[in-house]
Design a protein around this motif. Structure first.
Motif, short mmCIF file in Angstrom:
data_model
loop_
_atom_site.label_atom_id
_atom_site.label_comp_id
_atom_site.label_asym_id
_atom_site.label_seq_id
_atom_site.Cartn_x
_atom_site.Cartn_y
_atom_site.Cartn_z
N ASN A 60 0.99 -1.48 -0.05
CA ASN A 60 0.13 0.26 0.29
C ASN A 60 1.12 1.84 0.08
O ASN A 60 1.88 1.00 0.29
CB ASN A 60 -0.79 -0.03 0.99
CG ASN A 60 -0.24 0.68 2.59
OD1 ASN A 60 0.57 -0.39 2.97
ND2 ASN A 60 -0.38 2.06 3.04
N ILE A 61 -0.02 2.68 -0.51
CA ILE A 61 1.48 3.74 -0.92
C ILE A 61 0.07 4.74 0.07
O ILE A 61 -0.72 4.77 0.11
CB ILE A 61 1.05 4.07 -1.79
CG1 ILE A 61 2.62 3.45 -2.47
CG2 ILE A 61 2.19 5.53 -1.77
CD1 ILE A 61 3.14 3.23 -4.09
N LYS B 82 5.09 10.80 1.08
CA LYS B 82 4.56 9.17 0.25
C LYS B 82 5.29 8.23 1.80
O LYS B 82 6.88 8.04 1.77
CB LYS B 82 4.83 8.92 -0.50
CG LYS B 82 3.99 9.19 -1.86
CD LYS B 82 4.08 9.22 -3.12
CE LYS B 82 2.92 9.37 -4.46
NZ LYS B 82 3.34 9.02 -5.48
N ARG B 83 4.07 7.14 1.64
CA ARG B 83 5.06 5.74 2.88
C ARG B 83 4.95 4.67 2.00
O ARG B 83 3.47 4.54 1.56
CB ARG B 83 4.42 6.46 4.37
CG ARG B 83 4.66 5.31 4.79
CD ARG B 83 3.65 5.32 6.39
NE ARG B 83 2.82 5.15 7.06
CZ ARG B 83 2.37 5.24 7.25
NH1 ARG B 83 2.06 5.38 9.22
NH2 ARG B 83 1.36 4.95 7.53
N PHE B 84 5.55 4.16 2.07
CA PHE B 84 5.64 2.79 1.01
C PHE B 84 5.49 1.34 2.23
O PHE B 84 6.61 1.07 2.95
CB PHE B 84 6.44 2.33 0.23
CG PHE B 84 6.32 3.13 -0.85
CD1 PHE B 84 5.83 3.31 -2.39
CD2 PHE B 84 6.97 4.60 -0.35
CE1 PHE B 84 6.23 4.46 -2.63
CE2 PHE B 84 6.71 5.84 -1.56
CZ PHE B 84 6.76 5.47 -2.82
N GLY B 85 4.34 0.87 2.37
CA GLY B 85 4.05 -0.30 3.04
C GLY B 85 4.86 -1.77 2.63
O GLY B 85 4.57 -2.02 1.45
N ALA C 269 5.97 -2.98 7.83
CA ALA C 269 6.99 -2.01 7.47
C ALA C 269 7.10 -1.05 6.40
O ALA C 269 6.64 -1.35 5.97
CB ALA C 269 9.02 -2.50 7.33
N TYR C 270 7.64 0.18 6.63
CA TYR C 270 7.68 0.81 6.37
C TYR C 270 8.67 1.72 5.43
O TYR C 270 10.13 1.77 5.93
CB TYR C 270 6.77 2.36 6.47
CG TYR C 270 5.28 1.80 6.28
CD1 TYR C 270 4.11 2.22 5.88
CD2 TYR C 270 4.51 1.64 8.04
CE1 TYR C 270 2.95 1.50 6.22
CE2 TYR C 270 3.59 1.21 7.82
CZ TYR C 270 2.40 1.09 7.16
OH TYR C 270 1.61 0.46 7.88
N GLY D 178 14.22 7.32 4.45
CA GLY D 178 14.09 5.82 4.15
C GLY D 178 13.68 4.59 4.98
O GLY D 178 12.60 4.44 5.44
N SER D 179 13.87 3.61 5.32
CA SER D 179 13.45 2.11 5.93
C SER D 179 13.82 2.50 7.49
O SER D 179 13.68 3.63 7.98
CB SER D 179 13.94 1.09 6.38
OG SER D 179 13.88 0.53 6.32
#
Length: 304
Positions: A142-143, A154-157, A170-171, A177-178
């Motif tokens: 998900n984003i 933006k946060r990327f799952g 985690a994201y 970064g991570s």
């Protein structure tokens, strides 16, 4: 009325555009305060380290910012515990115009792609410096967006496609970064791994606590066992347990995470002891973390 509607539409479009604006990595002044942990040892072992972004350098006709790593560890001597700091060049970081983040390893003299912020939901994280296990496919599940210092990023799952668990464990976040750290493995760390404690720029903390301090603490003394700052009992537990802490963790908080890293319980720390109840959660292994911004330690908890 027509002018008002047009004005509202313009405002809405402007807000959406602002929310979707890409936030690049800093070109200098970035700081990632992290810690390494190993839950397989008794007591739990680990150490804190700081990655700092400093002056520019040119490698193979490309401009990078140099990264320095400062590690902090404690070790016992006949005269007592000693805090040691070791600082060295760690590598170099650059970002191209396509939202790709690269790390140049000073040891093997190679460049690695560590983040691609063009990925969409369903895309697979490519193998690289921070994802080496081809048998552990990681996909973008998900984003969404997260507000950091008045700017939406933006946060990327990330989800593990080798299991049936599809929720993000985690994201990765634009410009940061991570959650495991700038260069840490993106694979879910079951008992050994890294964690990002703080990210900041030019001395200002931005994530996750805007009022924190992205710097290694320098305690003047260390207790007899520096890696066990609190007692936790009974363990195993049926869900209710007691935490006893030392004054070093006053004005702190307690965080209980499951094995995927999700926060299952969180509350302010009460010195010197308090009772915690997580009995409404599923049985299994949990990690109890206490921190006050300057000090942090974790213990395993089994609920049966």
């Amino acid at each position: 009325m027509r002018n008002i509607c047009l004005g509202l539409i313009f405002l809405l479009v402007a807000c959406v555009a602002q929310a979707q604006q890409y936030t690049p990595f800093p070109k200098s002044g970035g700081a990632w305060l992290q810690h390494y942990f190993n839950h397989t040892t008794q007591p739990i072992s680990g150490y804190a380290y700081l990655i700092e972004q400093e002056k520019d350098t040119v490698i193979n006709n490309l401009t990078y910012s140099l990264l320095y790593k400062t590690s902090q560890s404690a070790y016992n001597t006949p005269k007592g515990w000693v805090i040691s700091h070791y600082r060295s060049e760690y590598g170099a970081l650059r970002e191209d115009s396509f939202k790709h983040i690269y790390f140049f390893d000073l040891h093997d003299k190679k460049e690695y792609l560590i983040y691609d912020f063009n990925l969409q939901v369903g895309d697979t994280i490519p193998l690289g410096y921070n994802h080496k296990n081809e048998n552990y496919p990681i996909v973008i599940s998900n984003i969404d967006s997260i507000l950091i210092d008045t700017v939406y990023r933006k946060r990327f799952g990330l989800s593990d496609m080798s299991s049936n668990y599809t929720e993000p464990y985690a994201y990765i976040i634009e410009g940061i970064g991570s959650k495991y750290g700038l260069l840490s493995d993106l694979k879910w760390p079951f008992e050994i791994g890294n964690h990002l404690d703080c990210f900041g720029i030019d001395g200002k903390s931005l994530f996750p606590y805007p009022n924190g301090k992205c710097a290694l603490s320098k305690p003047t003394s260390v207790p007899e066992n520096p890696l066990t700052f609190f007692n936790l009992f009974p363990n195993p537990t049926t869900g209710r347990f007691t935490i006893q802490t030392q004054s070093i963790f006053s004005n702190g908080y307690i965080c209980v995470r499951d094995v995927t890293g999700r926060i299952m319980h969180q509350e302010n720390l009460q010195f010197p002891s308090q009772q915690i109840d997580i009995s409404k959660n599923p049985k299994g292994l949990y990690f109890v973390e206490i921190s006050n911004g300057n000090n942090k330690t974790v213990q395993k908890l089994l609920m049966h």
